[in-house]
Motif scaffolding. Sequence first.
Motif, PDB file in Angstrom:
ATOM      1  N   ALA A  34       3.488 -12.775  11.452  1.00  0.00           N
ATOM      2  CA  ALA A  34       3.095 -11.420  11.799  1.00  0.00           C
ATOM      3  C   ALA A  34       4.003 -10.423  11.128  1.00  0.00           C
ATOM      4  O   ALA A  34       5.132 -10.718  10.784  1.00  0.00           O
ATOM      5  CB  ALA A  34       3.133 -11.231  13.309  1.00  0.00           C
ATOM      6  N   GLY A  35       3.492  -9.226  10.940  1.00  0.00           N
ATOM      7  CA  GLY A  35       4.278  -8.176  10.309  1.00  0.00           C
ATOM      8  C   GLY A  35       3.865  -7.963   8.871  1.00  0.00           C
ATOM      9  O   GLY A  35       3.022  -8.670   8.341  1.00  0.00           O
ATOM     10  N   ALA A  36       4.458  -6.978   8.252  1.00  0.00           N
ATOM     11  CA  ALA A  36       4.111  -6.663   6.867  1.00  0.00           C
ATOM     12  C   ALA A  36       4.636  -7.744   5.948  1.00  0.00           C
ATOM     13  O   ALA A  36       5.603  -8.432   6.249  1.00  0.00           O
ATOM     14  CB  ALA A  36       4.717  -5.323   6.481  1.00  0.00           C
ATOM     15  N   ARG A  37       4.009  -7.876   4.800  1.00  0.00           N
ATOM     16  CA  ARG A  37       4.438  -8.887   3.849  1.00  0.00           C
ATOM     17  C   ARG A  37       5.814  -8.575   3.279  1.00  0.00           C
ATOM     18  O   ARG A  37       6.475  -9.459   2.748  1.00  0.00           O
ATOM     19  CB  ARG A  37       3.425  -8.981   2.705  1.00  0.00           C
ATOM     20  N   ASP A  38       6.229  -7.339   3.387  1.00  0.00           N
ATOM     21  CA  ASP A  38       7.536  -6.997   2.827  1.00  0.00           C
ATOM     22  C   ASP A  38       8.642  -7.101   3.872  1.00  0.00           C
ATOM     23  O   ASP A  38       9.740  -6.609   3.676  1.00  0.00           O
ATOM     24  CB  ASP A  38       7.503  -5.578   2.242  1.00  0.00           C
TER      25      ASP A  38
ATOM     26  N   VAL B 286       0.856  -1.182   0.000  1.00  0.00           N
ATOM     27  CA  VAL B 286       0.000   0.000   0.000  1.00  0.00           C
ATOM     28  C   VAL B 286       0.894   1.235   0.000  1.00  0.00           C
ATOM     29  O   VAL B 286       1.846   1.333   0.771  1.00  0.00           O
ATOM     30  CB  VAL B 286      -0.973   0.013   1.202  1.00  0.00           C
ATOM     31  N   GLU B 287       0.600   2.146  -0.919  1.00  0.00           N
ATOM     32  CA  GLU B 287       1.325   3.407  -1.037  1.00  0.00           C
ATOM     33  C   GLU B 287       0.469   4.496  -0.402  1.00  0.00           C
ATOM     34  O   GLU B 287      -0.732   4.581  -0.660  1.00  0.00           O
ATOM     35  CB  GLU B 287       1.584   3.722  -2.513  1.00  0.00           C
ATOM     36  N   VAL B 288       1.088   5.326   0.423  1.00  0.00           N
ATOM     37  CA  VAL B 288       0.365   6.382   1.134  1.00  0.00           C
ATOM     38  C   VAL B 288       0.981   7.726   0.789  1.00  0.00           C
ATOM     39  O   VAL B 288       2.196   7.921   0.944  1.00  0.00           O
ATOM     40  CB  VAL B 288       0.414   6.159   2.659  1.00  0.00           C
ATOM     41  N   ALA B 289       0.182   8.648   0.305  1.00  0.00           N
ATOM     42  CA  ALA B 289       0.696   9.982  -0.019  1.00  0.00           C
ATOM     43  C   ALA B 289       1.171  10.669   1.244  1.00  0.00           C
ATOM     44  O   ALA B 289       0.416  10.813   2.211  1.00  0.00           O
ATOM     45  CB  ALA B 289      -0.407  10.808  -0.690  1.00  0.00           C
ATOM     46  N   GLY B 290       2.430  11.070   1.239  1.00  0.00           N
ATOM     47  CA  GLY B 290       2.984  11.770   2.387  1.00  0.00           C
ATOM     48  C   GLY B 290       3.218  10.904   3.599  1.00  0.00           C
ATOM     49  O   GLY B 290       3.427  11.419   4.708  1.00  0.00           O
ATOM     50  N   GLY B 291       3.183   9.577   3.429  1.00  0.00           N
ATOM     51  CA  GLY B 291       3.367   8.691   4.573  1.00  0.00           C
ATOM     52  C   GLY B 291       3.832   7.320   4.150  1.00  0.00           C
ATOM     53  O   GLY B 291       4.316   7.116   3.036  1.00  0.00           O
ATOM     54  N   THR B 292       3.667   6.357   5.054  1.00  0.00           N
ATOM     55  CA  THR B 292       4.099   4.988   4.793  1.00  0.00           C
ATOM     56  C   THR B 292       2.935   4.027   5.019  1.00  0.00           C
ATOM     57  O   THR B 292       2.044   4.285   5.820  1.00  0.00           O
ATOM     58  CB  THR B 292       5.262   4.584   5.714  1.00  0.00           C
ATOM     59  N   GLY B 293       2.968   2.913   4.302  1.00  0.00           N
ATOM     60  CA  GLY B 293       1.918   1.925   4.429  1.00  0.00           C
ATOM     61  C   GLY B 293       2.484   0.518   4.476  1.00  0.00           C
ATOM     62  O   GLY B 293       3.617   0.272   4.061  1.00  0.00           O
ATOM     63  N   ALA B 294       1.704  -0.409   5.018  1.00  0.00           N
ATOM     64  CA  ALA B 294       2.103  -1.811   5.092  1.00  0.00           C
ATOM     65  C   ALA B 294       0.850  -2.673   5.045  1.00  0.00           C
ATOM     66  O   ALA B 294      -0.259  -2.206   5.322  1.00  0.00           O
ATOM     67  CB  ALA B 294       2.891  -2.087   6.374  1.00  0.00           C
ATOM     68  N   VAL B 295       1.047  -3.946   4.683  1.00  0.00           N
ATOM     69  CA  VAL B 295      -0.039  -4.911   4.638  1.00  0.00           C
ATOM     70  C   VAL B 295       0.300  -6.065   5.574  1.00  0.00           C
ATOM     71  O   VAL B 295       1.390  -6.632   5.501  1.00  0.00           O
ATOM     72  CB  VAL B 295      -0.261  -5.445   3.203  1.00  0.00           C
TER      73      VAL B 295
ATOM     74  N   ASP C  93       3.721 -12.650  19.979  1.00  0.00           N
ATOM     75  CA  ASP C  93       4.232 -11.339  20.381  1.00  0.00           C
ATOM     76  C   ASP C  93       4.099 -10.341  19.234  1.00  0.00           C
ATOM     77  O   ASP C  93       4.963  -9.532  18.984  1.00  0.00           O
ATOM     78  CB  ASP C  93       5.698 -11.436  20.821  1.00  0.00           C
ATOM     79  N   ALA C  94       2.963 -10.408  18.531  1.00  0.00           N
ATOM     80  CA  ALA C  94       2.771  -9.592  17.336  1.00  0.00           C
ATOM     81  C   ALA C  94       2.790  -8.110  17.659  1.00  0.00           C
ATOM     82  O   ALA C  94       2.337  -7.675  18.714  1.00  0.00           O
ATOM     83  CB  ALA C  94       1.452  -9.951  16.674  1.00  0.00           C
ATOM     84  N   VAL C  95       3.316  -7.360  16.730  1.00  0.00           N
ATOM     85  CA  VAL C  95       3.259  -5.905  16.801  1.00  0.00           C
ATOM     86  C   VAL C  95       2.823  -5.401  15.435  1.00  0.00           C
ATOM     87  O   VAL C  95       3.017  -6.059  14.424  1.00  0.00           O
ATOM     88  CB  VAL C  95       4.628  -5.282  17.176  1.00  0.00           C
ATOM     89  N   LEU C  96       2.218  -4.220  15.437  1.00  0.00           N
ATOM     90  CA  LEU C  96       1.855  -3.624  14.168  1.00  0.00           C
ATOM     91  C   LEU C  96       3.109  -3.216  13.411  1.00  0.00           C
ATOM     92  O   LEU C  96       4.079  -2.753  14.022  1.00  0.00           O
ATOM     93  CB  LEU C  96       0.989  -2.386  14.401  1.00  0.00           C
ATOM     94  N   PRO C  97       3.124  -3.365  12.103  1.00  0.00           N
ATOM     95  CA  PRO C  97       4.251  -2.848  11.325  1.00  0.00           C
ATOM     96  C   PRO C  97       4.415  -1.357  11.570  1.00  0.00           C
ATOM     97  O   PRO C  97       3.445  -0.648  11.868  1.00  0.00           O
ATOM     98  CB  PRO C  97       3.831  -3.135   9.878  1.00  0.00           C
ATOM     99  N   ASP C  98       5.612  -0.892  11.458  1.00  0.00           N
ATOM    100  CA  ASP C  98       5.907   0.529  11.674  1.00  0.00           C
ATOM    101  C   ASP C  98       5.517   1.305  10.417  1.00  0.00           C
ATOM    102  O   ASP C  98       6.320   1.484   9.508  1.00  0.00           O
ATOM    103  CB  ASP C  98       7.391   0.701  11.982  1.00  0.00           C
ATOM    104  N   ALA C  99       4.278   1.747  10.369  1.00  0.00           N
ATOM    105  CA  ALA C  99       3.767   2.459   9.200  1.00  0.00           C
ATOM    106  C   ALA C  99       2.609   3.347   9.642  1.00  0.00           C
ATOM    107  O   ALA C  99       2.022   3.156  10.707  1.00  0.00           O
ATOM    108  CB  ALA C  99       3.301   1.475   8.130  1.00  0.00           C
ATOM    109  N   ASP C 100       2.305   4.336   8.817  1.00  0.00           N
ATOM    110  CA  ASP C 100       1.188   5.225   9.131  1.00  0.00           C
ATOM    111  C   ASP C 100      -0.153   4.544   8.913  1.00  0.00           C
ATOM    112  O   ASP C 100      -1.107   4.781   9.652  1.00  0.00           O
ATOM    113  CB  ASP C 100       1.259   6.493   8.263  1.00  0.00           C
TER     114      ASP C 100
END
Length: 282
Positions: free
Chosen positions: A237-241, A211-220, A251-258
């Motif tokens: 767990a984590g982003a596919r990339d 996922v591309e985010v204008a002015g930010g970062t994204g993850a799936v 111990d899942a955490v959200l990917p570091d993305a907006d």
Amino acid sequence: MTMPIVDAAATRPATSTALVIDAAAYAQRVVLKGRAVPWEAALHARHLQQVEALVRPHRRLVDLSAWFGTVPAARPELVAAMGTRSRTGYALRTLLADDTVGEEAAELVRIATVTASSPVVVRLPSPAAWLAATHELAGTPGEFDRDDAENASVYVADWLRRFAGFEIDTLLLDGRRSDVAGGESLDDYPPLRGAAEHHRRTLALQTGDAVEVAGGTGAVLDPRFWTAVAGDGDAVAGARDGGARDAGALDAVLPDADLVLAEVPADADPETVLARRAALDG
């Protein structure tokens, strides 16, 4: 039953990461017991509340991409009109010019926004995907390039004026079914970027596993995250990339993305989904 009007801005989560969860297929099995998704505006908003109670997203997802899939069966005369010319973009322009389609979509989004307890993400087909899909539907398929997609974005940006007064946090362009030559990116769509900036909305583009985010970062988030249980040993767990972790540790955490997009598989176990969602909260 009257649903409350909520100030979405006042309910933003403290975390800077916005978690958007697509649980449509999962909810159709668990909540609807296989019945069709209700698309009448008030009923759909109520359904979204039920879905959100299950998965607790940071954003309400209003999926116009899915809703547009119901239009052809309901409006065969519109589909016929879309196919009366074969020139590029005619089918899409005809669809977007239809007042009934526009009014129904606007009411769906309006009710969803005023009943939301979180900021709202509206997902709609990307211009490239919408261009190809409407030509296919109209019986005038073709091959399209990025210039064609940019031209289509002009029509889409104009159509989105119907939502000008609504509290929409993010416009999410769904390019997962796009097959435009050369691919697509937000840079292809200046009209949509301009419209989003004017209304202070985030613009994002979902393509494949990214996922591309204008002015930010994204993850799936990897869909296997929702089905893994302790002892599986899969890095899910984590982003596919990248950023995968061992599911056995939970111990899942959200990917570091907006903006993080997550899709719950239809066959996911409800208890496992609850546990994995809790794990994301740490």
